[in-house]
Design a protein around this motif. Structure first.
Motif, PDB file in Angstrom:
ATOM      1  N   LEU A 182      52.848  44.858  -8.657  1.00 28.50           N
ATOM      2  CA  LEU A 182      52.729  43.148  -8.210  1.00 28.50           C
ATOM      3  C   LEU A 182      51.461  42.322  -9.081  1.00 28.50           C
ATOM      4  O   LEU A 182      50.655  41.828  -8.736  1.00 28.50           O
ATOM      5  N   GLY A 183      52.215  40.515  -9.754  1.00 28.57           N
ATOM      6  CA  GLY A 183      51.279  39.805 -10.581  1.00 28.57           C
ATOM      7  C   GLY A 183      50.029  40.870 -11.333  1.00 28.57           C
ATOM      8  O   GLY A 183      50.591  42.072 -10.943  1.00 28.57           O
ATOM      9  N   VAL A 184      50.060  39.869 -12.311  1.00 29.35           N
ATOM     10  CA  VAL A 184      49.135  40.678 -12.826  1.00 29.35           C
ATOM     11  C   VAL A 184      47.387  41.138 -12.932  1.00 29.35           C
ATOM     12  O   VAL A 184      46.879  40.214 -12.319  1.00 29.35           O
ATOM     13  N   LYS A 185      46.386  41.458 -13.939  1.00 28.36           N
ATOM     14  CA  LYS A 185      45.708  41.647 -13.516  1.00 28.36           C
ATOM     15  C   LYS A 185      44.425  40.662 -14.096  1.00 28.36           C
ATOM     16  O   LYS A 185      45.091  39.837 -14.474  1.00 28.36           O
ATOM     17  N   ASN A 186      43.332  40.039 -12.739  1.00 28.78           N
ATOM     18  CA  ASN A 186      42.818  38.891 -13.418  1.00 28.78           C
ATOM     19  C   ASN A 186      42.006  39.397 -15.054  1.00 28.78           C
ATOM     20  O   ASN A 186      42.110  39.964 -15.859  1.00 28.78           O
ATOM     21  N   TYR A 193      48.418  45.306 -17.627  1.00 30.52           N
ATOM     22  CA  TYR A 193      48.077  44.760 -17.171  1.00 30.52           C
ATOM     23  C   TYR A 193      48.484  44.166 -16.296  1.00 30.52           C
ATOM     24  O   TYR A 193      48.298  42.734 -15.528  1.00 30.52           O
ATOM     25  N   ILE A 194      49.580  44.545 -14.928  1.00 27.38           N
ATOM     26  CA  ILE A 194      50.005  44.582 -13.834  1.00 27.38           C
ATOM     27  C   ILE A 194      49.045  45.437 -12.759  1.00 27.38           C
ATOM     28  O   ILE A 194      48.733  46.534 -13.464  1.00 27.38           O
ATOM     29  N   ASN A 195      48.792  44.562 -11.754  1.00 23.74           N
ATOM     30  CA  ASN A 195      48.700  45.155 -10.777  1.00 23.74           C
ATOM     31  C   ASN A 195      49.882  46.372  -9.262  1.00 23.74           C
ATOM     32  O   ASN A 195      50.615  45.861  -9.586  1.00 23.74           O
ATOM     33  N   SER A 230      55.078  39.265  -0.431  1.00 27.34           N
ATOM     34  CA  SER A 230      56.119  37.916  -0.962  1.00 27.34           C
ATOM     35  C   SER A 230      56.129  37.953  -2.349  1.00 27.34           C
ATOM     36  O   SER A 230      54.977  38.331  -2.973  1.00 27.34           O
ATOM     37  N   ILE A 231      56.904  37.564  -3.044  1.00 30.25           N
ATOM     38  CA  ILE A 231      57.638  37.572  -4.410  1.00 30.25           C
ATOM     39  C   ILE A 231      58.196  35.984  -4.969  1.00 30.25           C
ATOM     40  O   ILE A 231      58.934  36.147  -4.676  1.00 30.25           O
ATOM     41  N   PRO A 232      57.142  35.032  -4.468  1.00 36.13           N
ATOM     42  CA  PRO A 232      57.915  33.421  -5.442  1.00 36.13           C
ATOM     43  C   PRO A 232      58.161  33.903  -6.889  1.00 36.13           C
ATOM     44  O   PRO A 232      57.767  34.700  -7.487  1.00 36.13           O
ATOM     45  N   ALA A 233      58.937  32.566  -7.109  1.00 30.07           N
ATOM     46  CA  ALA A 233      59.565  33.079  -8.880  1.00 30.07           C
ATOM     47  C   ALA A 233      58.505  32.952  -9.494  1.00 30.07           C
ATOM     48  O   ALA A 233      57.303  32.500  -9.502  1.00 30.07           O
ATOM     49  N   GLY A 234      58.460  33.894 -10.672  1.00 33.27           N
ATOM     50  CA  GLY A 234      56.834  33.713 -11.653  1.00 33.27           C
ATOM     51  C   GLY A 234      56.072  34.670 -10.976  1.00 33.27           C
ATOM     52  O   GLY A 234      55.918  34.909 -12.672  1.00 33.27           O
ATOM     53  N   THR A 235      56.455  35.313 -10.395  1.00 41.52           N
ATOM     54  CA  THR A 235      55.762  36.507 -10.697  1.00 41.52           C
ATOM     55  C   THR A 235      56.153  37.417 -10.649  1.00 41.52           C
ATOM     56  O   THR A 235      57.474  38.259 -10.283  1.00 41.52           O
ATOM     57  N   ILE A 236      55.754  38.769 -11.571  1.00 44.29           N
ATOM     58  CA  ILE A 236      55.986  39.549 -12.394  1.00 44.29           C
ATOM     59  C   ILE A 236      55.830  41.093 -10.953  1.00 44.29           C
ATOM     60  O   ILE A 236      54.588  40.914 -10.133  1.00 44.29           O
ATOM     61  N   HIS A 237      56.610  41.294 -11.083  1.00 47.80           N
ATOM     62  CA  HIS A 237      56.687  42.446  -9.801  1.00 47.80           C
ATOM     63  C   HIS A 237      57.650  44.124 -10.080  1.00 47.80           C
ATOM     64  O   HIS A 237      58.616  44.129 -10.926  1.00 47.80           O
TER      65      HIS A 237
END
Length: 584
Positions: free
Chosen positions: A364-368, A394-396, A407-414
């Protein structure tokens, strides 16, 4: 003990019985033909693309006293003309096209329509006209609409069926689906809506060698009844490259199958409904027919005004128990979806964790601190081949457990990880998923699974990072939630989705019963804890409706309020997740 119902039916009351089998159908049609006075009777069979015409020609038509039989396809544009006309919406992409606004009349030359009209005019006796676009050629004395579900069409594509006006028997099934989704089904749905009131008989052609038919008034009455009671869609399950064993064991699926990695349990665009007429004839039709016919009653006036005759919520299952990861992916931002594909809204979604182990995770999402250019460059290298995408860079990856909600709104890598059963709750445009990395796998058909970094790179939001995910996207079952109800021994929690998404989800915990509001929206729900609940009307307007663990069900907005009763173990709480369109 409760049991997942693989073939849910909707009892339709106070209507006529239907007809099963070619002989019974022909007998009824012959009676209707005989009742029409005059030298000529025109029987039209308007058809959804995908109907098995050879069955009609070989099994039904010989039982009817036809003087002439006309196939609408013979009067439509040629294969080459159709292909040239729709090139703009089909595109060269294997998966994605542009939603078409074509109507069936744009695929018939006026002179060909005149030719058909003259042939019919010059023929005495019974004239049968059949196929997609039939009602363009004739004003029938009797109109039969031959329908079938999209899932059955997709099955037939896999078995070698061609698309409408093509010669693509051996084409890639993804390209066949694309042509159906972006062009044929849109056009056919517009024609279906146009002739709805004129239908004298609805012909269910889903089961080969076993057609079923109901008269038009009873069919329309059936859809009216559906829009005023709880109901379930007919689910379907399929194998996946990532595996999945949980649904097989919990939903009584074929134990000899390799896996069932995904399931559509609540997608009206794909799923069907079974209308049981007087416990006699069972008619299976696309669930979208209810949406088309009764949008205000089903969706609610506010949702109808916002989405038209599209059902905006979907539930489906993703099962990786005993399997591997889903594909790493992202969904398009609204403006990208509108500009590139012509869709009205995008696939915001969420993962509700229905089952887990100590190894369950979600990506879920990219790393900081991730730089988008570096991320995209590595994705492109992996897409080109001979390079493993370094997802750990790169990815959490977050651990998850049962009843967590992501939750995964559009634009979120998952991506879903292994040993996880996800009840996916999302907006309906399900086809618009950009795979970014698929762990170097091929599909079950042996072909490389399509990856779309070219699209995905424009939609990845690197601001959806570790901090954002922790703060905005992860709802844990042990979190403290405000109780949204004052009903005794009941807890109602707003678990998601993110405020950027138009779907809201409430989870209701109760030992005895709870009264629930529809919130001026159609409701889609699933029993996520417990064995069985019963949905009851507060004014006796519908019969008690039982629901078993894991079953998705729909409550039309017209019901307004309803009661859910836990008839399982009263020492344990039942839990139901409820999704609806929030009124912004």
């Amino acid at each position: 003990m409760s049991k997942y119902n693989l073939k849910p039916e909707i009892i339709i009351k106070n209507v006529a019985d239907g007809f099963t089998g070619f002989s019974a159908i022909a007998e009824k049609l012959n009676k209707s033909i005989a009742a029409i006075k005059g030298e000529k009777v025109v029987l039209a069979i308007e058809s959804y693309p995908g109907v098995n015409y050879s069955e009609l020609r070989n099994k039904l038509f010989p039982l009817l006293p036809a003087s002439k039989i006309i196939f609408a396809d013979d009067y439509a544009l040629s294969i080459e003309e159709v292909q040239a006309k729709i090139k703009d919406v089909i595109t060269e992409d294997r998966v994605f096209g542009v939603l078409s606004h074509y109507t069936i009349d744009q695929f018939f030359h006026k002179e060909n329509i005149k030719l058909a009209e003259n042939e019919i005019k010059q023929t005495a006796g019974l004239v049968i006209v059949y196929g997609t676009g039939t009602t363009l050629l004739v004003e029938p004395d009797i109109l039969v609409y031959a329908d079938l579900t999209r899932w059955k069409i997709q099955r037939r594509f896999k078995e070698g069926m061609k698309n409408w006006k093509t010669d693509n028997k051996d084409e890639d099934k993804l390209r066949k689906f694309k042509r159906g989704y972006f062009f044929e089904w849109r056009m056919a749905d517009r024609q279906k809506k146009k002739v709805f009131e004129q239908i004298d008989y609805l012909l269910d052609t889903n089961v080969e060698k076993s057609p079923k038919m109901i008269d038009g008034d009873s069919y329309r009455e059936g859809l009216q009844q559906v829009a005023h009671q709880p109901f379930r869609l007919v689910p379907y399950f399929d194998a996946s490259v990532w595996g999945g064993q949980w649904m097989k064991e919990n939903f009584d699926l074929d134990p000899n199958a390799d896996n069932f990695g995904w399931a559509f349990d609540g997608i009206p665009e794909e799923n069907s409904i079974i209308l049981n007429y007087n416990n006699s004839t069972k008619i299976e039709v696309p669930a979208t027919n209810v949406v088309f016919r009764h949008p205000n009653e089903l969706l609610g006036p506010k949702v109808h005004a916002r989405f038209g005759t599209e059902f905006p919520i979907r539930f489906d299952y993703l099962d990786t128990m005993g399997g591997g990861n889903l594909s790493l992916q992202v969904h398009p931002l609204v403006e990208y979806a509108q500009d590139k594909f012509g869709i009205h809204y995008t696939q915001d979604e969420s993962y509700y964790i229905l089952a887990s182990t100590d190894h369950s995770t979600v990506y879920l999402g990219v790393k900081n601190g991730v730089k988008k250019e570096e991320l995209v460059n590595d994705l492109k290298k992996a897409e080109a081949g001979n390079y493993r995408f370094p997802d750990e860079k790169y990815i959490n990856i977050f651990p998850v457990k049962k009843h967590d909600h992501i939750s995964i709104p559009a634009g979120t890598i998952h991506c879903g990880g292994p040993d996880t059963v996800v009840l996916e709750i999302s907006a309906t445009p399900y086809i618009f998923t950009f795979k970014l990395w698929d762990w170097q796998r091929t599909g079950l058909d042996g072909l490389p699974r399509p990856v779309h970094v070219n699209h995905g790179q424009h939609n990845i939001l690197v601001k959806r990072d570790t901090d954002f995910a922790h703060k905005n996207l992860i709802s844990r079952v042990e979190d403290e939630f405000e109780n949204l109800t004052n009903q005794e021994d009941v807890k109602t929690e707003r678990t998601g989705l993110n405020e950027l998404e138009f779907i809201a989800t409430d989870r209701h915990w109760f030992k005895e019963s709870i009264i629930v509001e529809t919130h001026e929206s159609v409701n889609m729900l699933n029993l996520v804890e417990g064995t069985t609940v019963v949905i009851e009307s507060l004014d006796y307007s519908f019969d008690p409706f039982p629901v078993s663990y894991g079953e998705t069900f729909i409550i039309p907005e017209s019901i307004k309020k309803y009661r859910m009763i836990n008839i399982g173990d009263h020492d344990k709480e039942a839990a139901v997740i409820q999704a609806f369109v929030r009124n912004l």
